[in-house]
Motif scaffolding. Structure first.
Motif, PDB file in Angstrom:
ATOM      1  N   THR A  27       0.635  -1.266   0.083  1.00  0.00           N
ATOM      2  CA  THR A  27      -0.017  -0.032  -0.099  1.00  0.00           C
ATOM      3  C   THR A  27       0.851   1.267   0.017  1.00  0.00           C
ATOM      4  O   THR A  27       0.597   2.118  -0.694  1.00  0.00           O
ATOM      5  N   LEU A  28       1.999   1.391   0.797  1.00  0.00           N
ATOM      6  CA  LEU A  28       2.787   2.547   0.945  1.00  0.00           C
ATOM      7  C   LEU A  28       3.388   2.730  -0.708  1.00  0.00           C
ATOM      8  O   LEU A  28       3.503   3.778  -0.975  1.00  0.00           O
ATOM      9  N   HIS A  29       3.639   1.741  -1.093  1.00  0.00           N
ATOM     10  CA  HIS A  29       4.481   1.876  -2.587  1.00  0.00           C
ATOM     11  C   HIS A  29       3.536   2.643  -3.394  1.00  0.00           C
ATOM     12  O   HIS A  29       3.997   3.008  -4.456  1.00  0.00           O
ATOM     13  N   GLN A  30       2.421   2.448  -3.119  1.00  0.00           N
ATOM     14  CA  GLN A  30       1.288   3.113  -4.306  1.00  0.00           C
ATOM     15  C   GLN A  30       1.151   4.751  -3.897  1.00  0.00           C
ATOM     16  O   GLN A  30       0.655   5.313  -4.800  1.00  0.00           O
ATOM     17  N   VAL A  31       1.584   5.047  -2.809  1.00  0.00           N
ATOM     18  CA  VAL A  31       1.379   6.585  -2.458  1.00  0.00           C
ATOM     19  C   VAL A  31       2.304   7.309  -3.450  1.00  0.00           C
ATOM     20  O   VAL A  31       3.498   7.258  -3.503  1.00  0.00           O
ATOM     21  N   PRO A  32       1.720   8.266  -4.415  1.00  0.00           N
ATOM     22  CA  PRO A  32       2.394   9.036  -5.387  1.00  0.00           C
ATOM     23  C   PRO A  32       3.324   9.995  -4.905  1.00  0.00           C
ATOM     24  O   PRO A  32       2.860  10.506  -3.722  1.00  0.00           O
TER      25      PRO A  32
END
Length: 122
Positions: A27-32
């Motif tokens: 999920t964190l990896h998806q924060v732009p």
């Protein structure tokens, strides 16, 4: 076996702790870039319920050189929880500013910079 819902991933042979960590990292990896998410929001989006403290503890244990955008995680209401004048606090501020995130009075404007995944698909 518990009837609690658990994040996806525990069916792959991961322990419950590893599955929570994987869900959080994914999920964190998806924060732009240029956006931030609160600890509580990240926990919720990762399927971990109200586990904001678990998020903080997990992020504090990231290995050196991690490519995860840990600096995009802030406290409730946009408050920066890493203290200015500390190595990690100064690094977080520098990284956020480099992404165009405005910091004022030790806070990020969540209306302007808060990540809302439904608005950022695609």
């Amino acid at each position: 076996m518990s009837e609690q819902s658990t994040p996806a991933g525990d069916l792959t042979g991961q322990s419950p702790a590893e599955a929570r960590q994987s869900a959080l990292y994914l999920t964190l990896h998806q924060v732009p870039e240029g956006k931030v998410v609160s600890y509580g929001q990240l926990a919720d989006l990762a399927g971990l319920g109200r586990a904001a403290r678990l998020v903080g503890r997990t992020l504090s244990q990231l290995p050196d050189g991690s490519s995860l955008p840990w600096h995009r995680v802030v406290g409730a209401g946009g408050k920066l929880s890493l203290m200015p004048g500390t190595l990690s606090g100064d690094e977080q501020r520098a990284r956020l500013r480099a992404e165009g995130v405005n910091i004022r009075n030790n806070r990020v404007d969540m209306l302007l910079h808060g990540w809302r995944p439904t608005e950022h698909n695609g």
